[in-house]
Each structure stands twice: as C-alpha cells, then as structure tokens.
Design a protein around this motif. Structure first.
Motif, PDB file in Angstrom:
ATOM      1  N   ASP A  38       1.158  -3.110   2.331  1.00  0.00           N
ATOM      2  CA  ASP A  38       1.350  -4.243   1.439  1.00  0.00           C
ATOM      3  C   ASP A  38       1.469  -3.712   0.006  1.00  0.00           C
ATOM      4  O   ASP A  38       1.341  -2.505  -0.229  1.00  0.00           O
ATOM      5  N   ASN A  39       1.717  -4.571  -0.932  1.00  0.00           N
ATOM      6  CA  ASN A  39       1.919  -4.146  -2.322  1.00  0.00           C
ATOM      7  C   ASN A  39       0.757  -4.519  -3.226  1.00  0.00           C
ATOM      8  O   ASN A  39       0.927  -4.614  -4.439  1.00  0.00           O
ATOM      9  N   THR A  40      -0.425  -4.728  -2.651  1.00  0.00           N
ATOM     10  CA  THR A  40      -1.564  -5.104  -3.479  1.00  0.00           C
ATOM     11  C   THR A  40      -2.148  -3.884  -4.187  1.00  0.00           C
ATOM     12  O   THR A  40      -1.915  -2.743  -3.780  1.00  0.00           O
ATOM     13  N   GLU A  41      -2.885  -4.127  -5.227  1.00  0.00           N
ATOM     14  CA  GLU A  41      -3.513  -3.060  -6.012  1.00  0.00           C
ATOM     15  C   GLU A  41      -4.989  -2.889  -5.657  1.00  0.00           C
ATOM     16  O   GLU A  41      -5.739  -2.306  -6.419  1.00  0.00           O
ATOM     17  N   GLU A  42      -5.399  -3.396  -4.494  1.00  0.00           N
ATOM     18  CA  GLU A  42      -6.785  -3.273  -4.067  1.00  0.00           C
ATOM     19  C   GLU A  42      -7.166  -1.805  -3.882  1.00  0.00           C
ATOM     20  O   GLU A  42      -6.315  -0.932  -3.926  1.00  0.00           O
ATOM     21  N   ASP A  43      -8.445  -1.575  -3.633  1.00  0.00           N
ATOM     22  CA  ASP A  43      -8.984  -0.242  -3.370  1.00  0.00           C
ATOM     23  C   ASP A  43      -8.046   0.528  -2.447  1.00  0.00           C
ATOM     24  O   ASP A  43      -7.725   0.069  -1.346  1.00  0.00           O
ATOM     25  N   LYS A  44      -7.602   1.702  -2.872  1.00  0.00           N
ATOM     26  CA  LYS A  44      -6.649   2.495  -2.087  1.00  0.00           C
ATOM     27  C   LYS A  44      -7.224   2.947  -0.749  1.00  0.00           C
ATOM     28  O   LYS A  44      -6.478   3.337   0.151  1.00  0.00           O
ATOM     29  N   ARG A  45      -8.556   2.886  -0.585  1.00  0.00           N
ATOM     30  CA  ARG A  45      -9.200   3.303   0.660  1.00  0.00           C
ATOM     31  C   ARG A  45      -9.154   2.215   1.744  1.00  0.00           C
ATOM     32  O   ARG A  45      -9.505   2.457   2.880  1.00  0.00           O
ATOM     33  N   LEU A  46      -8.686   1.020   1.361  1.00  0.00           N
ATOM     34  CA  LEU A  46      -8.541  -0.067   2.328  1.00  0.00           C
ATOM     35  C   LEU A  46      -7.244   0.120   3.111  1.00  0.00           C
ATOM     36  O   LEU A  46      -6.326   0.804   2.651  1.00  0.00           O
ATOM     37  N   GLY A  53     -13.941  12.599  10.886  1.00  0.00           N
ATOM     38  CA  GLY A  53     -13.684  11.591   9.864  1.00  0.00           C
ATOM     39  C   GLY A  53     -12.288  11.006   9.978  1.00  0.00           C
ATOM     40  O   GLY A  53     -11.657  11.044  11.034  1.00  0.00           O
ATOM     41  N   SER A  54     -11.803  10.475   8.843  1.00  0.00           N
ATOM     42  CA  SER A  54     -10.499   9.810   8.848  1.00  0.00           C
ATOM     43  C   SER A  54      -9.998   9.624   7.423  1.00  0.00           C
ATOM     44  O   SER A  54     -10.760   9.696   6.461  1.00  0.00           O
ATOM     45  N   GLY A  55      -8.694   9.382   7.327  1.00  0.00           N
ATOM     46  CA  GLY A  55      -8.072   9.159   6.025  1.00  0.00           C
ATOM     47  C   GLY A  55      -6.632   8.708   6.209  1.00  0.00           C
ATOM     48  O   GLY A  55      -6.154   8.543   7.341  1.00  0.00           O
ATOM     49  N   ILE A  89       9.283  15.549   1.404  1.00  0.00           N
ATOM     50  CA  ILE A  89       9.019  14.124   1.603  1.00  0.00           C
ATOM     51  C   ILE A  89       8.015  13.658   0.552  1.00  0.00           C
ATOM     52  O   ILE A  89       7.014  14.331   0.279  1.00  0.00           O
ATOM     53  N   TYR A  90       8.308  12.524  -0.085  1.00  0.00           N
ATOM     54  CA  TYR A  90       7.338  11.947  -1.019  1.00  0.00           C
ATOM     55  C   TYR A  90       6.160  11.418  -0.220  1.00  0.00           C
ATOM     56  O   TYR A  90       6.326  10.691   0.772  1.00  0.00           O
ATOM     57  N   HIS A  91       4.962  11.789  -0.646  1.00  0.00           N
ATOM     58  CA  HIS A  91       3.756  11.388   0.061  1.00  0.00           C
ATOM     59  C   HIS A  91       2.549  11.425  -0.865  1.00  0.00           C
ATOM     60  O   HIS A  91       2.641  11.875  -2.009  1.00  0.00           O
ATOM     61  N   ARG A  92       1.431  10.969  -0.324  1.00  0.00           N
ATOM     62  CA  ARG A  92       0.130  11.020  -1.010  1.00  0.00           C
ATOM     63  C   ARG A  92      -0.951  10.911   0.060  1.00  0.00           C
ATOM     64  O   ARG A  92      -0.665  10.602   1.216  1.00  0.00           O
ATOM     65  N   PHE A  93      -2.195  11.177  -0.335  1.00  0.00           N
ATOM     66  CA  PHE A  93      -3.314  11.150   0.607  1.00  0.00           C
ATOM     67  C   PHE A  93      -4.509  10.486  -0.052  1.00  0.00           C
ATOM     68  O   PHE A  93      -4.753  10.648  -1.255  1.00  0.00           O
ATOM     69  N   THR A  94      -5.272   9.763   0.746  1.00  0.00           N
ATOM     70  CA  THR A  94      -6.567   9.251   0.306  1.00  0.00           C
ATOM     71  C   THR A  94      -7.492   9.119   1.510  1.00  0.00           C
ATOM     72  O   THR A  94      -7.034   9.063   2.656  1.00  0.00           O
ATOM     73  N   LEU A  95      -8.759   9.101   1.235  1.00  0.00           N
ATOM     74  CA  LEU A  95      -9.733   8.803   2.274  1.00  0.00           C
ATOM     75  C   LEU A  95      -9.696   7.322   2.591  1.00  0.00           C
ATOM     76  O   LEU A  95      -9.190   6.523   1.804  1.00  0.00           O
ATOM     77  N   ASP A  96     -10.248   6.939   3.740  1.00  0.00           N
ATOM     78  CA  ASP A  96     -10.480   5.530   4.006  1.00  0.00           C
ATOM     79  C   ASP A  96     -11.913   5.217   3.556  1.00  0.00           C
ATOM     80  O   ASP A  96     -12.538   6.031   2.859  1.00  0.00           O
ATOM     81  N   SER A 148     -14.636   5.366   4.978  1.00  0.00           N
ATOM     82  CA  SER A 148     -15.683   6.258   5.478  1.00  0.00           C
ATOM     83  C   SER A 148     -16.018   7.339   4.447  1.00  0.00           C
ATOM     84  O   SER A 148     -17.078   7.957   4.516  1.00  0.00           O
ATOM     85  N   ASN A 149     -15.108   7.609   3.515  1.00  0.00           N
ATOM     86  CA  ASN A 149     -15.290   8.617   2.461  1.00  0.00           C
ATOM     87  C   ASN A 149     -15.548  10.017   2.994  1.00  0.00           C
ATOM     88  O   ASN A 149     -16.219  10.819   2.348  1.00  0.00           O
ATOM     89  N   TYR A 150     -15.003  10.325   4.183  1.00  0.00           N
ATOM     90  CA  TYR A 150     -15.198  11.667   4.726  1.00  0.00           C
ATOM     91  C   TYR A 150     -14.060  12.035   5.670  1.00  0.00           C
ATOM     92  O   TYR A 150     -13.652  11.236   6.516  1.00  0.00           O
ATOM     93  N   ILE A 151     -13.601  13.266   5.515  1.00  0.00           N
ATOM     94  CA  ILE A 151     -12.666  13.851   6.474  1.00  0.00           C
ATOM     95  C   ILE A 151     -12.849  15.368   6.450  1.00  0.00           C
ATOM     96  O   ILE A 151     -13.124  15.948   5.402  1.00  0.00           O
ATOM     97  N   LYS A 152     -12.767  15.958   7.622  1.00  0.00           N
ATOM     98  CA  LYS A 152     -12.743  17.424   7.740  1.00  0.00           C
ATOM     99  C   LYS A 152     -11.374  17.780   8.295  1.00  0.00           C
ATOM    100  O   LYS A 152     -11.017  17.340   9.398  1.00  0.00           O
ATOM    101  N   LEU A 153     -10.622  18.556   7.529  1.00  0.00           N
ATOM    102  CA  LEU A 153      -9.253  18.903   7.887  1.00  0.00           C
ATOM    103  C   LEU A 153      -9.101  20.398   8.108  1.00  0.00           C
ATOM    104  O   LEU A 153      -9.702  21.204   7.403  1.00  0.00           O
TER     105      LEU A 153
END
Length: 187
Positions: A9-17, A102-104, A132-139, A141-146
């Motif tokens: 969606d195009n909302t500006e809510e918390d990017k972790r949602l 974890g997850s993201g 490829i244009y991209h970005r990353f964020t956590l969900d 849970s605030n944790y990921i092991k990659l």
C-alpha cells in the motif's frame, strides 16, 4: 512452504508493518522470477550440512559467507544501519540472503516501478539481481539472523536511487527485456 510477497500500500505507517493493501494483492513466485528474484526454501537448522545449500553455492560460485544478526542488541549503530538498509538502492552484484532466524522484508520495484514486499522468514533464501531497486527492513519482531553469500570478496556498496546510468542497472533493464535465464533453477 513458499515465501509471501504482495504489492504494498502507499501509507506512511511504520515501515515494519506489512503494508498489505485492501484487498491484498499477492505476487506469485513466477512473477518474482520474471524480475530476476530467485527463491529457495531450505532447512535453517542444519545449514552447515545442507546439501541443497552447498549445491546452490557451488552452481552460482558463492565462495564467501558470513552471518549477520540484525537487532538493537547485536548491531552497532542499529538505527542508522536500518535507515540505510531502507533507503532505495541498487548493488552492482547480486544480493544473496538466507534467513536462519527471525524475519524481515525485502521490497523490490517491479517493471512498473511499484513496490512488492517480500516477507522472508527462517528457511527462505532469496537472490536479488544486481541492478534491481530494493530496500530492506525488519518486521515488528525486530530480529533477523541472515547468512550473506558472495562471489569473491564481499562488496557492500549501495548506490542510492537514481542510478539509471549505472552499468548494473542498465544490465538489469536489458535482462528484463531479453528474459535472460539463470544458471540454477529456483523453486
């Protein structure tokens, strides 16, 4: 168990949602593959002995590996790094990430410049093509092991958008128009 991906969606809510639109518009694996995004689901509990992971690494030439914990307690300059990860960018080379715990979210742009959100969880290995244009964020849970994989010595350089004249971006756009194949089929 397949990876989940959807148009954002195009909302500006918390990017972790999740940022799922209503109604939710899922993106199937074959659509991700058309963008050059490859996916495997592996066993994260036995990654040191996983024959399928070994086969992927050998076939694609990934001879460098390291592990990265992303959470406030384990990553120096956590907030600054997450801000950098979430800034839209490209890399000259593939970005290979295997989620062990974890997850993201990886967000990628499709051919129409819309965001697709890819939710990676334990066992998911994805490859984003160079350019490829991209970005990353956590969900939330605030944790990921990659596990991070590379061909040769790792190059961490991110080129923030716009990068339409970057050789990797030009090659990526060319690959989309030519429907380039990949040396190892993902599933």
């Amino acid at each position: 168990m397949a990876i989940e991906a959807w148009f954002m969606d195009n909302t500006e809510e918390d990017k972790r949602l999740p940022h799922r639109p209503n109604p939710n518009e899922l993106v199937p694996l074959d659509q991700l593959a058309e963008l050059g995004v490859l996916y495997w689901h592996l066993n994260p509990k036995d990654y040191e002995n996983d024959e399928e992971l070994r086969s992927i690494r050998e076939a694609r030439g990934y001879n460098y590996m390291d592990l990265l914990d992303i959470c406030p307690e384990k990553l120096d300059n956590y907030n600054e790094k997450l801000k950098n990860f979430y800034t839209e960018h490209i890399h000259a080379d593939e970005e290979i990430r295997y989620c062990l715990e974890g997850s993201g979210y990886f967000d990628v742009r499709n051919k129409d410049d819309c965001w697709i959100r890819i939710w990676i969880k334990a066992g998911d290995l994805i490859i984003l093509p160079g350019g490829i244009y991209h970005r990353f964020t956590l969900d939330t849970s605030n944790y990921i092991k990659l596990m991070r994989l590379f061909i040769g010595e790792p190059v961490w350089t991110a080129y923030n958008r716009p990068q339409d004249d970057h050789p990797a971006r030009k090659d990526y756009i060319k690959s989309l128009t030519e429907k380039a194949g990949f040396p190892l089929e993902a599933h």
